[in-house]
Every structure is written in C-alpha cells, then in structure tokens.
Write an enzyme that holds these catalytic residues in place. Structure first.
Site, PDB file in Angstrom:
ATOM      1  CD  GLU A  67       5.493  -1.149   5.803  1.00  0.00           C
ATOM      2  OE1 GLU A  67       5.875   0.302   5.958  1.00  0.00           O
ATOM      3  OE2 GLU A  67       4.427  -1.276   5.192  1.00  0.00           O
ATOM      4  CG  MET A 112       6.576  -0.592   1.776  1.00  0.00           C
ATOM      5  SD  MET A 112       5.594   0.401   0.765  1.00  0.00           S
ATOM      6  CE  MET A 112       6.083   2.181   1.102  1.00  0.00           C
ATOM      7  NE  ARG A 120      29.926  -2.826   6.287  1.00  0.00           N
ATOM      8  CZ  ARG A 120      30.101  -1.703   5.567  1.00  0.00           C
ATOM      9  NH1 ARG A 120      29.534  -1.461   4.548  1.00  0.00           N
ATOM     10  NH2 ARG A 120      30.972  -0.827   5.971  1.00  0.00           N
ATOM     11  CG  HIS A 168       7.275   5.625  -0.534  1.00  0.00           C
ATOM     12  ND1 HIS A 168       7.448   5.994   0.556  1.00  0.00           N
ATOM     13  CD2 HIS A 168       5.807   5.718  -0.593  1.00  0.00           C
ATOM     14  CE1 HIS A 168       6.635   5.952   1.360  1.00  0.00           C
ATOM     15  NE2 HIS A 168       5.627   5.991   0.792  1.00  0.00           N
ATOM     16  CG  ASP A 181       1.303  -3.982   1.753  1.00  0.00           C
ATOM     17  OD1 ASP A 181       2.398  -3.487   1.146  1.00  0.00           O
ATOM     18  OD2 ASP A 181       0.851  -3.210   2.690  1.00  0.00           O
ATOM     19  CB  THR A 221      -2.377  -3.131  -1.808  1.00  0.00           C
ATOM     20  OG1 THR A 221      -1.536  -3.103  -1.149  1.00  0.00           O
ATOM     21  CG2 THR A 221      -3.170  -4.639  -1.799  1.00  0.00           C
TER      22      THR A 221
HETATM   23  O1  F6P Z   1      -0.520  -0.216   1.557  1.00  0.00           O
HETATM   24  C1  F6P Z   1       0.391  -0.278   0.815  1.00  0.00           C
HETATM   25  C2  F6P Z   1       1.737   0.552   1.510  1.00  0.00           C
HETATM   26  O2  F6P Z   1       2.578   0.568   0.578  1.00  0.00           O
HETATM   27  C3  F6P Z   1       2.086  -0.095   2.795  1.00  0.00           C
HETATM   28  O3  F6P Z   1       3.103  -1.166   2.708  1.00  0.00           O
HETATM   29  C4  F6P Z   1       2.695   1.034   3.119  1.00  0.00           C
HETATM   30  O4  F6P Z   1       2.874   0.793   4.787  1.00  0.00           O
HETATM   31  C5  F6P Z   1       1.865   2.166   3.082  1.00  0.00           C
HETATM   32  O5  F6P Z   1       1.484   1.941   1.953  1.00  0.00           O
HETATM   33  C6  F6P Z   1       2.745   3.618   3.185  1.00  0.00           C
HETATM   34  O6  F6P Z   1       1.986   4.499   2.691  1.00  0.00           O
HETATM   35  P1  F6P Z   1       2.173   6.126   2.767  1.00  0.00           P
HETATM   36  O7  F6P Z   1       2.920   6.117   1.218  1.00  0.00           O
HETATM   37  O8  F6P Z   1       1.023   6.685   2.664  1.00  0.00           O
HETATM   38  O9  F6P Z   1       3.228   6.262   3.574  1.00  0.00           O
END
Ligand code: F6P
Length: 358
Positions: A234, A181, A174, A282, A139, A137
């Site tokens: 996020e 993420m 600014r 993404h 994350d 991940t």
């Molecule tokens: O868990 C990995 C992740 O990239 C998170 O950081 C993010 O909130 C989530 O996936 C987004 O998922 P999706 O692409 O399904 O919206």
C-alpha cells in the site's frame, strides 16, 4: 506486584497468545494482572482495566484479534479534543494517564505494539512508568527484531489469496494487481509475492516506473504468458511521486490505499489488456495465528514477565537469530526496519526474474 498489559494500534494474529503467556507467567509469580481495555484511550474512562486470570485467558492462544480490544487512537500525548469553534486539536494528557496507573497500583506495564506504541512507551518510561515492550505488527517493520508477532500469519493469508487470484487471472489472461498492507516497509509484499510466484512486486523501498513494469509484461507476452500478477504494498511509490493516501482522521495515522486501482487503470491504458485490482486489506490482520506466530507470541509474553521479574525494564523484547534479547525501547522508538535492498530475499527475487519495478 501488579502489572498491566496493553494492546494498542492495529491488531495482529498472536496478540492473545502473548496476553495468555504474560498473564500465566505473572500469575505463577503470585502477581496480579490487568489488561487495559481498548488501548490507552480507556484510561480516561471509569473502568479502564479488565482483570486477567486463568479463566479469562483460557483457550485464547489460537484466537485472532485481542481479547482486550484495541484502538488506532488514544495516544496519551496526542489526545484529540474538540475546540469551542467545533474544530479538532490534540492535547497532552499523559499526566492523567500516569495518575491512573499510580491510583491503580500498577508497578509495570507490558506494551504490546508497533512503531507508534513504542514511541508512546518510550515517552511513558521517561515519565517513570516501568515498561516492557513486545513487538507486534503484521508489517514486520520494528527495528532490532528479526520478526514481529502477526507477520507470519499475514504473509500466509496474502500468499493464499494471491495463489487464488493467479488461477483466475490466468483463465482470463488478465493483469491482476493485488494490494497488500505495508505502509513504509514491503515485507508482506515481498514475502507473499515471492511465495506465490508473483511476476512483479512493488515495495516502498524501491521506487517503481511503468517502463520497468511494461518491460516485464511484454517479456511474458512474448513467452506466451498472457496473465501477469502484480503485488503492490500500500505504501509503494512511483518514481518522483508520493504514496497514496485514502484518508486522515485527527489523532490517527493516515490511511493508505489506492495504489492497486491506479496501477491497474494505468496498465489497462498502456497495454490494452484487461486489468483488475483487489485490496486484501484487513483480511491480513484477522484469523487464526499460524503455529509460528503462536509460539513466538508465547515466548515474547513469557520473556516480558521474566524481564520485569529481573527488574530489567524499559526494554523491548526482540527476536534475533531465534534468540530472545532485550533492547532499550529508546533505541527502537522512531526507527523502522525496512527491507534491506542488498539482502538475500531481494537478491533471490532479482535472480529468479521477479520485476521489482526499478
Ligand atoms: O500497521 C499495521 C497496519 O495493518 C498497516 O499495514 C496498515 O496501513 C494499517 O495498519 C491500517 O490501519 P487501520 O486498520 O487503522 O486502517
């Protein structure tokens, strides 16, 4: 011996390297290897598997994404179905999934995934499927491993983007709020924010207040620094509030997002300065994996096959102090590795004057 490989949940750079290493290592034992197409959801379709061999994994180490495809739905224990009245509900179809594995003679499964995938893996092992997990991940929030595949590349991508946003923010004097993420853990925000010298970094582990943010902006203004970079995960939360949810679809995790816009609007109002916000989204999941992600993914993939060969299954392959180790999946499922607030990286941020919003 026949093994299957699954890539479930959000994709991450390095997945293909892990698939390639696991496939080639398994082939060297004379095993047969298949990949599950688009995640577990395809187990309920006619052709759930893709054969994996030297040809199908050739030249994929440097490719982002996953050649198997993935999905953020398809949990066999919580499959969505439409009821007669048109509403949606979830049902447990895991027994059917187990039957598909048995019917196709799968002896072991390599589950490359994040926290959600490890919860599913834990339940499948309890139903008799031997599994080895690989932590994936961007994350970086999987328990017991120092690093997950995909994190390093995502941090580099975010860092480069923040660098670019800094020059335009400075030119226009600014405030620039950049959302990265990180649902429950602020690893990407902290690492990319520090690397790109952000002024304010807001992570889910530290509740923020506008008083704290304003203090930092005022201090910068006094020093003649008329632009400010705010990096927000996020899942960051204002004191006394909850995180921003953009949407929720049955059978999938809730979609987070909106903190960037909220903070930028509020800062415009409170400071009178021009503020802009951007969501990197993404972008952080795509692209060519860094050499570090390629290497750890190859190591994770080969280690998974080694564990299966030794009959040491129902384990997650983890990296601890650059050593590959195996931890029972049951110990990892339902846990989360958050940024330690007494850790060296947070201390570094505070010592160099980065505002963490508290
Ligand atoms: O868990 C990995 C992740 O990239 C998170 O950081 C993010 O909130 C989530 O996936 C987004 O998922 P999706 O692409 O399904 O919206």
């Amino acid at each position: 011996m026949k093994i299957a490989i699954n890539t479930g949940g959000g994709d991450a750079p390095g997945l293909n390297a892990a698939i390639r290493a696991a496939t080639l290592a398994a082939l060297s034992h004379g095993w047969e290897v298949v990949g599950i197409k688009n995640g577990y959801g395809s187990l309920y379709t006619e052709e759930p598997f893709i054969p994996l061999n030297q040809d199908t994994v050739r030249g994929i180490t440097f490719q982002g994404g996953t050649i198997l495809g993935t999905a953020n739905r398809g949990n066999p224990f919580e499959m969505p179905y439409q009821k007669d009245d048109g509403s949606w509900a979830l049902e447990d179809r895991s027994d059917e999934a187990i039957d598909v594995f048995k019917k196709h003679g799968i002896d072991a499964l390599i589950a490359i995934g994040g926290d959600g995938s490890m919860i599913i893996a834990d339940k499948l092992t309890k139903k008799g499927i031997p599994i080895i997990g690989i932590p994936k991940t961007i994350d970086n929030d999987i328990w017991a491993t120092d690093i997950t595949l995909g994190f390093d590349t995502a941090v580099s991508t975010a860092t480069e983007a923040i660098d670019k946003l800094t020059t335009t923010a400075a030119s226009h004097q600014r405030i620039m709020v950049v959302e990265v993420m990180g649902r429950y853990a602020g690893w990407i925000a902290l690492h990319s924010g520090l690397s790109a010298s952000a002024d304010i970094i807001l992570i889910p582990e530290v509740e923020y207040t506008f008083d704290s943010i304003l203090k930092k902006i005022e201090e910068r203004e006094k020093r003649g620094r008329h632009h400010t970079i705010v990096v927000v995960a996020e899942g960051a939360v204002e004191k006394g509030e909850t995180h921003f949810v953009k949407g929720k679809v049955i059978g999938q995790s809730e979609q987070l997002g909106g903190a960037d816009q909220y903070i930028a609007d509020k800062l415009s109002e409170l400071t009178g300065k021009e503020s802009r916000s951007i969501v990197l989204g993404h972008l952080q999941r795509g692209g060519t994996p860094s050499s570090y992600d390629r290497l750890i993914s190859l190591r994770f993939g080969a280690a998974a096959v080694r564990a299966i060969d030794e009959g040491d299954t129902n384990k997650l392959i983890v990296m601890q102090q650059n050593q590959i180790k195996r931890i029972p999946i049951a110990e990892v499922a339902n846990k989360m590795k958050l940024v330690p607030l007494d850790g060296d990286t947070i201390r570094t941020a505070r010592e160099i004057g980065t505002c963490l919003g508290d």
